[in-house]
Design a protein around this motif. Structure first.
Motif, PDB file in Angstrom:
ATOM      1  N   GLU A   1       2.807   4.309  -8.506  1.00  0.00           N
ATOM      2  CA  GLU A   1       3.002   4.627  -6.923  1.00  0.00           C
ATOM      3  C   GLU A   1       1.633   4.124  -6.381  1.00  0.00           C
ATOM      4  OE1 GLU A   1       5.100   8.925  -7.263  1.00  0.00           O
ATOM      5  OE2 GLU A   1       3.055   8.902  -7.568  1.00  0.00           O
ATOM      6  N   VAL A   2       0.713   3.859  -6.908  1.00  0.00           N
ATOM      7  CA  VAL A   2      -0.546   3.254  -6.282  1.00  0.00           C
ATOM      8  C   VAL A   2      -0.071   1.942  -5.992  1.00  0.00           C
ATOM      9  CG1 VAL A   2      -3.125   2.614  -6.504  1.00  0.00           C
ATOM     10  CG2 VAL A   2      -1.915   5.123  -7.172  1.00  0.00           C
ATOM     11  N   LEU A   3       0.371   1.310  -7.116  1.00  0.00           N
ATOM     12  CA  LEU A   3       0.736  -0.260  -6.999  1.00  0.00           C
ATOM     13  C   LEU A   3       1.692  -0.647  -6.029  1.00  0.00           C
ATOM     14  CD1 LEU A   3       0.504  -1.004 -10.784  1.00  0.00           C
ATOM     15  CD2 LEU A   3      -0.959  -2.108  -9.147  1.00  0.00           C
ATOM     16  N   ASP A   4       2.970   0.253  -5.879  1.00  0.00           N
ATOM     17  CA  ASP A   4       3.768   0.174  -4.918  1.00  0.00           C
ATOM     18  C   ASP A   4       3.291   0.154  -3.518  1.00  0.00           C
ATOM     19  OD1 ASP A   4       6.491   2.196  -6.473  1.00  0.00           O
ATOM     20  OD2 ASP A   4       6.006  -0.002  -6.587  1.00  0.00           O
ATOM     21  N   ALA A   5       2.379   1.081  -3.422  1.00  0.00           N
ATOM     22  CA  ALA A   5       1.883   1.364  -1.959  1.00  0.00           C
ATOM     23  C   ALA A   5       0.829   0.160  -1.441  1.00  0.00           C
ATOM     24  CB  ALA A   5       1.253   2.634  -1.896  1.00  0.00           C
ATOM     25  N   ALA A   6       0.148  -0.252  -2.664  1.00  0.00           N
ATOM     26  CA  ALA A   6      -0.508  -1.469  -2.374  1.00  0.00           C
ATOM     27  C   ALA A   6       0.053  -2.689  -2.101  1.00  0.00           C
ATOM     28  CB  ALA A   6      -1.579  -1.588  -3.822  1.00  0.00           C
ATOM     29  N   LEU A   7       1.122  -2.874  -2.670  1.00  0.00           N
ATOM     30  CA  LEU A   7       1.859  -4.025  -2.591  1.00  0.00           C
ATOM     31  C   LEU A   7       2.673  -4.116  -1.142  1.00  0.00           C
ATOM     32  CD1 LEU A   7       3.424  -6.521  -3.312  1.00  0.00           C
ATOM     33  CD2 LEU A   7       5.028  -5.373  -4.423  1.00  0.00           C
ATOM     34  N   ARG A   8       3.028  -2.939  -0.636  1.00  0.00           N
ATOM     35  CA  ARG A   8       3.632  -2.779   0.649  1.00  0.00           C
ATOM     36  C   ARG A   8       2.524  -3.261   1.343  1.00  0.00           C
ATOM     37  NH1 ARG A   8       6.279   1.615  -1.263  1.00  0.00           N
ATOM     38  NH2 ARG A   8       4.924   3.056  -0.579  1.00  0.00           N
ATOM     39  N   CYS A   9       1.362  -2.405   1.566  1.00  0.00           N
ATOM     40  CA  CYS A   9       0.219  -2.752   2.587  1.00  0.00           C
ATOM     41  C   CYS A   9      -0.296  -4.481   2.231  1.00  0.00           C
ATOM     42  CB  CYS A   9      -1.059  -1.965   1.973  1.00  0.00           C
ATOM     43  SG  CYS A   9      -2.492  -2.233   3.193  1.00  0.00           S
ATOM     44  N   LEU A  10      -0.235  -4.992   1.306  1.00  0.00           N
ATOM     45  CA  LEU A  10      -0.771  -6.303   1.212  1.00  0.00           C
ATOM     46  C   LEU A  10       0.296  -7.374   1.538  1.00  0.00           C
ATOM     47  CD1 LEU A  10      -2.818  -6.002  -2.204  1.00  0.00           C
ATOM     48  CD2 LEU A  10      -3.648  -6.497   0.085  1.00  0.00           C
ATOM     49  N   ASN A  11       1.608  -6.748   1.464  1.00  0.00           N
ATOM     50  CA  ASN A  11       2.611  -7.674   1.846  1.00  0.00           C
ATOM     51  C   ASN A  11       2.427  -7.522   3.485  1.00  0.00           C
ATOM     52  OD1 ASN A  11       4.154  -9.007   0.311  1.00  0.00           O
ATOM     53  ND2 ASN A  11       5.498  -7.283  -0.318  1.00  0.00           N
ATOM     54  N   ALA A  12       2.310  -6.386   4.289  1.00  0.00           N
ATOM     55  CA  ALA A  12       2.224  -6.480   5.529  1.00  0.00           C
ATOM     56  C   ALA A  12       0.957  -7.197   5.996  1.00  0.00           C
ATOM     57  CB  ALA A  12       2.013  -4.927   6.109  1.00  0.00           C
ATOM     58  N   ASP A  13       0.053  -7.271   5.269  1.00  0.00           N
ATOM     59  CA  ASP A  13      -1.496  -7.741   5.757  1.00  0.00           C
ATOM     60  C   ASP A  13      -2.016  -8.106   4.541  1.00  0.00           C
ATOM     61  OD1 ASP A  13      -4.504  -6.794   7.388  1.00  0.00           O
ATOM     62  OD2 ASP A  13      -3.616  -8.854   6.622  1.00  0.00           O
ATOM     63  N   PRO A  14      -1.791  -9.288   4.228  1.00  0.00           N
ATOM     64  CA  PRO A  14      -2.595  -9.834   2.920  1.00  0.00           C
ATOM     65  C   PRO A  14      -4.090  -9.823   2.990  1.00  0.00           C
ATOM     66  CG  PRO A  14      -0.918 -11.445   3.496  1.00  0.00           C
ATOM     67  CD  PRO A  14      -1.097 -10.338   4.601  1.00  0.00           C
ATOM     68  N   THR A  15      -4.611  -9.812   4.254  1.00  0.00           N
ATOM     69  CA  THR A  15      -6.179  -9.845   4.310  1.00  0.00           C
ATOM     70  C   THR A  15      -6.674  -8.335   4.376  1.00  0.00           C
ATOM     71  OG1 THR A  15      -5.810  -9.704   6.782  1.00  0.00           O
ATOM     72  CG2 THR A  15      -6.087 -11.752   5.580  1.00  0.00           C
ATOM     73  N   ALA A  16      -6.017  -7.308   4.120  1.00  0.00           N
ATOM     74  CA  ALA A  16      -6.379  -6.052   4.224  1.00  0.00           C
ATOM     75  C   ALA A  16      -7.623  -5.584   3.258  1.00  0.00           C
ATOM     76  CB  ALA A  16      -5.088  -5.207   3.835  1.00  0.00           C
ATOM     77  N   SER A  17      -8.499  -4.887   3.900  1.00  0.00           N
ATOM     78  CA  SER A  17      -9.785  -4.577   2.867  1.00  0.00           C
ATOM     79  C   SER A  17      -9.242  -3.548   1.908  1.00  0.00           C
ATOM     80  CB  SER A  17     -10.716  -4.354   3.762  1.00  0.00           C
ATOM     81  OG  SER A  17     -10.334  -2.917   4.466  1.00  0.00           O
ATOM     82  N   MET A  18     -10.177  -3.575   0.867  1.00  0.00           N
ATOM     83  CA  MET A  18      -9.796  -2.405   0.108  1.00  0.00           C
ATOM     84  C   MET A  18      -9.809  -1.048   0.645  1.00  0.00           C
ATOM     85  SD  MET A  18      -9.188  -3.791  -2.954  1.00  0.00           S
ATOM     86  CE  MET A  18      -9.724  -3.105  -4.522  1.00  0.00           C
ATOM     87  N   ALA A  19     -10.699  -0.895   1.470  1.00  0.00           N
ATOM     88  CA  ALA A  19     -10.739   0.497   2.381  1.00  0.00           C
ATOM     89  C   ALA A  19      -9.224   0.714   3.039  1.00  0.00           C
ATOM     90  CB  ALA A  19     -11.860   0.472   3.388  1.00  0.00           C
ATOM     91  N   GLU A  20      -8.716  -0.441   3.531  1.00  0.00           N
ATOM     92  CA  GLU A  20      -7.273  -0.271   4.236  1.00  0.00           C
ATOM     93  C   GLU A  20      -6.270  -0.028   3.330  1.00  0.00           C
ATOM     94  OE1 GLU A  20      -8.139  -3.317   8.100  1.00  0.00           O
ATOM     95  OE2 GLU A  20      -7.829  -4.236   6.215  1.00  0.00           O
ATOM     96  N   VAL A  21      -6.585  -0.869   2.209  1.00  0.00           N
ATOM     97  CA  VAL A  21      -5.421  -0.565   0.956  1.00  0.00           C
ATOM     98  C   VAL A  21      -5.303   0.768   0.573  1.00  0.00           C
ATOM     99  CG1 VAL A  21      -4.787  -1.159  -1.202  1.00  0.00           C
ATOM    100  CG2 VAL A  21      -5.457  -2.861   0.374  1.00  0.00           C
ATOM    101  N   ALA A  22      -6.677   1.416   0.383  1.00  0.00           N
ATOM    102  CA  ALA A  22      -6.744   2.903  -0.073  1.00  0.00           C
ATOM    103  C   ALA A  22      -6.119   3.766   0.854  1.00  0.00           C
ATOM    104  CB  ALA A  22      -8.173   2.956  -0.592  1.00  0.00           C
ATOM    105  N   ALA A  23      -6.469   3.677   2.308  1.00  0.00           N
ATOM    106  CA  ALA A  23      -5.845   4.325   3.285  1.00  0.00           C
ATOM    107  C   ALA A  23      -4.336   4.344   3.283  1.00  0.00           C
ATOM    108  CB  ALA A  23      -6.569   3.838   4.445  1.00  0.00           C
ATOM    109  N   ALA A  24      -3.887   3.069   3.110  1.00  0.00           N
ATOM    110  CA  ALA A  24      -2.518   2.879   3.112  1.00  0.00           C
ATOM    111  C   ALA A  24      -1.790   3.525   1.752  1.00  0.00           C
ATOM    112  CB  ALA A  24      -2.050   1.400   2.911  1.00  0.00           C
ATOM    113  N   ILE A  25      -2.642   3.577   0.826  1.00  0.00           N
ATOM    114  CA  ILE A  25      -2.025   4.378  -0.351  1.00  0.00           C
ATOM    115  C   ILE A  25      -2.183   6.005   0.012  1.00  0.00           C
ATOM    116  CG2 ILE A  25      -2.452   4.724  -2.692  1.00  0.00           C
ATOM    117  CD1 ILE A  25      -3.419   1.929  -2.750  1.00  0.00           C
TER     118      ILE A  25
END
Lengths: 186, 186
Positions: free
Chosen positions: A6-30
């Motif tokens: 689930e973590v990976l799924d959400a991370a992928l979605r976030c990075l797909n939307a914004d490949p430059t997202a920071s780890m903080a942003e990825v974590a928040a999205a997850i």
DNA sequence: CTCAGGTGAGACACCACTGTCTCACAACAG
DNA sequence: CTGTTGTGAGACAGTGGTGTCTCACCTGAG
């Protein structure tokens, strides 16, 4: 408590939307804390590596599910065509996954990933060669070009879906038809 | 002493190869100092903006050179087909420029650029509609899908060229043929 | 020759991001 | 209840990149 998948799924979605997202942003999205994300993946590189790995595994699984290599070896035109249609439809389904994984510069610089990717592509090219020999696809173009074409259409389908220009329902059929029949009037 | 155009060309090449290149790396690739690069472009964003602007202008010029809108309005099937072939070939020539400009997340977030891009695409879709009415391309798919398809094939051609899978000499013909006739056996 | 303008190297301040770590808190099992 | 484990918030150090600026040097014009 989310599973690793689930973590990976959400991370992928976030990075797909914004490949430059920071780890903080990825974590928040997850929906987890950044420290927790780091507990799952020691580095950003590890996260991206695993996402890419998963996409390659998905690609590999796709080839195996339709027994692509076996069908190619059979030389049977009907089976090859059915297999091709199924795979193209699967690419449309997986376009969101692949789009990130196949284009991220970081990934292409990882030797293990790049090697795996080349292997999978080579298998696909072999399939197209068999399809040519079986008379399913045209023989007057390089087989590897057909592989690039499927990739291009996958990207096109992703964009058409994202912009809402084409309904998801008919997307797969559209890709198959465009690939086989082209855009020229009949 | 390089002209602004030469600077932009070199910057585009560098960023195409590595979209994450720093300003120091871009400057080195251009063959100038970083301070000088900053004298040309106050910020990284300004540089990227101008590169994208140039690509959009190139796209617009491409449409004008073949009088795409005029040809579409003529309704003449032969002219429309010739125009289509010319444009597809031009896309292949320009794939390197467009690939970066049309995919960079920063660009898509700039309202002026996104708006201009949407306008140019809308003109292209209108052309495809005219091509459908003139019987040049199939009518049973959305015209906007044809626009996405050309984009996908442009990406495919870029990749095929980069990996050396297809020779530059025949690339344009291959794209035109693939677009119009598809990959299915005749 | 002098002067003006352009250049690149380098220094600096600032910032965002990354990775690391601590600690208070929550949840769960016994 | 206690003890264990997992979590998120927050602090911190380090790093690379960005933007800004200075200055020595080079080039070209007069």
């Amino acid at each position: 408590m989310q599973t690793r998948d689930e973590v990976l799924d959400a991370a992928l979605r976030c990075l797909n939307a914004d490949p430059t997202a920071s780890m903080a942003e990825v974590a928040a999205a997850i929906g987890i804390g950044r420290a927790t994300l780091h507990r799952h993946f020691a580095t950003r590189e590890a996260l991206v590596h695993e996402i890419a790995q998963r996409s390659l595994e998905r690609w590999e699984r796709g080839q195996a599910e339709v027994d692509m290599s076996g069908v190619a070896a059979s030389g049977d035109a009907e089976r090859i065509e059915a297999c091709l249609r199924t795979m193209l439809a699967a690419f449309v389904q997986d376009a969101e996954d692949f789009a990130y994984a196949l284009s991220d510069p970081c990934m292409l610089s990882q030797p293990d990933l790049a090697a795996r990717m080349a292997e999978l592509q080579e298998l696909e090219v072999k399939f197209f060669r068999a399809a040519q020999e079986a008379g399913v696809v045209r023989r007057d173009v390089p087989a590897v070009w057909l592989s690039h074409t499927t990739y291009g259409l996958m990207i096109a389908s992703r964009e058409a879906l994202q912009s809402g220009d084409v309904a998801a329902k008919g997307m797969a059929d559209l890709v198959v038809s465009t690939f086989l029949d082209g855009a020229g009037a009949r």
